[in-house]
Design a protein around this motif. Structure first.
Motif, PDB file in Angstrom:
ATOM      1  N   UNK A 115       0.923  -1.350   0.027  1.00 33.15           N
ATOM      2  CA  UNK A 115       0.146   0.175   0.127  1.00 33.15           C
ATOM      3  C   UNK A 115       0.892   1.363   0.130  1.00 33.15           C
ATOM      4  N   UNK A 116       2.117   1.083   0.326  1.00 35.24           N
ATOM      5  CA  UNK A 116       3.073   2.244   0.097  1.00 35.24           C
ATOM      6  C   UNK A 116       3.157   2.762  -1.123  1.00 35.24           C
ATOM      7  N   UNK A 317       0.906   9.612   4.153  1.00 36.68           N
ATOM      8  CA  UNK A 317       2.081   8.818   4.618  1.00 36.68           C
ATOM      9  C   UNK A 317       2.021   8.632   6.139  1.00 36.68           C
ATOM     10  N   UNK A 318       1.752   9.548   6.871  1.00 35.26           N
ATOM     11  CA  UNK A 318       1.669   9.314   8.307  1.00 35.26           C
ATOM     12  C   UNK A 318       0.672   8.348   8.640  1.00 35.26           C
ATOM     13  N   UNK A 319      -0.500   8.347   7.905  1.00 31.94           N
ATOM     14  CA  UNK A 319      -1.539   7.463   8.147  1.00 31.94           C
ATOM     15  C   UNK A 319      -1.244   5.901   7.708  1.00 31.94           C
ATOM     16  N   UNK A 321       2.076   4.925   7.740  1.00 29.11           N
ATOM     17  CA  UNK A 321       2.906   4.484   8.843  1.00 29.11           C
ATOM     18  C   UNK A 321       2.101   3.828   9.975  1.00 29.11           C
ATOM     19  N   UNK A 322       1.162   4.390  10.488  1.00 35.76           N
ATOM     20  CA  UNK A 322       0.203   4.004  11.385  1.00 35.76           C
ATOM     21  C   UNK A 322      -0.286   2.745  11.442  1.00 35.76           C
ATOM     22  N   UNK A 323      -0.906   2.621  10.242  1.00 35.48           N
ATOM     23  CA  UNK A 323      -1.770   1.352   9.831  1.00 35.48           C
ATOM     24  C   UNK A 323      -0.569   0.148   9.752  1.00 35.48           C
ATOM     25  N   UNK A 324       0.557   0.376   9.031  1.00 36.26           N
ATOM     26  CA  UNK A 324       1.404  -0.447   8.849  1.00 36.26           C
ATOM     27  C   UNK A 324       2.060  -0.984  10.123  1.00 36.26           C
ATOM     28  N   UNK A 328       2.475  -4.786  12.511  1.00 37.55           N
ATOM     29  CA  UNK A 328       3.447  -5.285  12.602  1.00 37.55           C
ATOM     30  C   UNK A 328       4.823  -4.941  11.840  1.00 37.55           C
ATOM     31  N   UNK A 329       4.456  -4.212  10.831  1.00 34.65           N
ATOM     32  CA  UNK A 329       5.625  -3.824   9.915  1.00 34.65           C
ATOM     33  C   UNK A 329       6.508  -2.620  10.386  1.00 34.65           C
ATOM     34  N   UNK A 330       7.825  -2.649  10.044  1.00 35.32           N
ATOM     35  CA  UNK A 330       8.672  -1.652  10.459  1.00 35.32           C
ATOM     36  C   UNK A 330       8.722  -0.532   9.431  1.00 35.32           C
ATOM     37  N   UNK A 331       7.735   0.214   9.575  1.00 33.77           N
ATOM     38  CA  UNK A 331       7.582   1.433   8.617  1.00 33.77           C
ATOM     39  C   UNK A 331       8.535   2.437   8.267  1.00 33.77           C
TER      40      UNK A 331
END
Ligand code: DTR
Length: 349
Positions: A115-116, A317-319, A321-324, A328-331
């Motif tokens: 999704x990034x 982008x911030x949103x 990062x939060x979802x990722x 459990x992802x290292x955004x």
């Protein structure tokens, strides 16, 4: 009772015959594997045969058949003739087709890592985005793709606006309804656009019926989907790209002989580069064709509008990062890797 006795009796009588058949079958199978006569695989794709996902499919098939010295025959099924976009992931997992092509952003929430690519990261070409998508895949091996053998990735070019109504500014963009897909609709909404999520295959009809005034997609579709017929106005907005994955049923992959698997694996990086370059070429060709054949006219946004867009989309982008992180992802590491792979790509040009 009588019936089962008879069946048992017959079975006993035929045991020798059955054993012989099994043994012969085994011998035949071994001989078959040693010589490895052509095995047919089925490759499903969802959009029409003229479009970039299908052209890259043909490129892959031609290269792989040649590299494996025709030990494989690959039958292609474009235009949702075997699996449509919605059925693709399930259809490959269950083995309805051996290989399939899927656009990961069509399934919001299913591919948190990829999704990034729906974020406003400013990819300038399909070649760059394809390279980065593939490297990100290799570096992070996301668990949502673990049940498949991933053969390659490629990406569309940046999404742009094609419209049946004149559109040359951010303000004009608010007055039209655009077909978009998956998480890219979020970007369009963030800048005040009216996005309707419609699969690519249903978009020509939606345009003709006036359900949408235009399309937000990459330039290749102007020609390959013939959008220039209805859309005479283009606006460069450089919205995000769509990454695609070429996935294979794991059991079908495991059944292939080792030399065939190695040849396919060794070809992957090259295919990613060739497919990316083809997508960029198709985009440039489509724009030139639209201008010549359909009087397609292209507008660009003012610097002020461009700045305003950048401001409006940056919270996405911030949103992400939060979802990722919630998944459990290292955004931060992932975004740093994106920057690293972009620099590597630039250095190769
Ligand atoms: N831009 C995405 C992906 C895409 C780009 N060209 C094509 C052609 C056929 C199917 C999908 C795509 C999209 O708009 O769906």
């Amino acid at each position: 009772m009588k019936t089962s006795m008879t069946v048992l009796g017959l079975l006993a009588k035929n045991t020798k015959k059955v054993l012989l058949t099994v043994l012969m079958g085994g011998a035949l199978l071994t001989a078959h594997n040693e010589g490895y006569a052509a095995q047919t695989l089925r490759y499903a794709n969802f959009p029409p045969a003229s479009t970039i996902p299908c052209v890259q499919m043909d490129m892959w098939v031609e290269a792989v058949e040649k590299l494996t010295e025709n030990k494989l025959a690959i039958q292609t099924f474009p235009a949702s003739t075997l699996l449509d976009a919605k059925a693709m992931l399930r259809g490959i997992a269950s083995g309805q087709a051996d290989i399939g092509c899927t656009s990961m952003l069509y399934y919001p929430g299913s591919f948190p890592l990829f999704e990034l690519f729906g974020l406003p990261l400013g990819f300038s070409s399909a070649a760059e985005a394809s390279y980065v998508a593939w490297e990100i895949f290799k570096a992070h091996k996301p668990k949502e793709l673990a049940r498949y053998k991933v053969l390659a990735m490629f990406s569309s070019g940046p999404s742009q606006v094609m419209s049946s109504k004149p559109v040359d500014s951010l303000a004009a963009l608010q007055n039209i309804t655009l077909r978009s897909a998956g998480s890219i609709s979020d970007g369009l909404s963030a800048i005040g656009g009216n996005a309707v999520s419609i699969p690519m295959s249903e978009t020509p009809e939606a345009l003709q019926k006036g359900i949408v005034d235009g399309v937000c997609s990459s330039w290749d579709t102007l020609k390959d989907m013939n959008y220039a017929e209805d859309c005479k106005y283009g606006l460069v907005v450089n919205m995000p790209v769509y990454p695609f994955a070429v996935i294979m049923n794991q059991r079908s992959w495991d059944r292939l002989p080792e030399d065939v698997r190695t040849a396919i694996d060794n070809y992957a990086d090259k295919h990613v580069a060739l497919a990316g370059a083809y997508v960029d070429e198709a985009g440039a060709r489509a724009l030139a064709w639209g201008e010549q054949e359909h009087a397609f006219s292209l507008a660009t946004l003012s610097d002020a509008d461009m700045q305003s867009i950048n401001q409006k989309v940056s919270p996405l982008i911030e949103a992400w990062k939060e979802r990722a992180k919630a998944k459990g992802l290292d955004a931060d590491t992932i975004l740093a890797d994106v920057a690293r792979f972009r620099a590597a790509f630039a250095a190769m040009q």
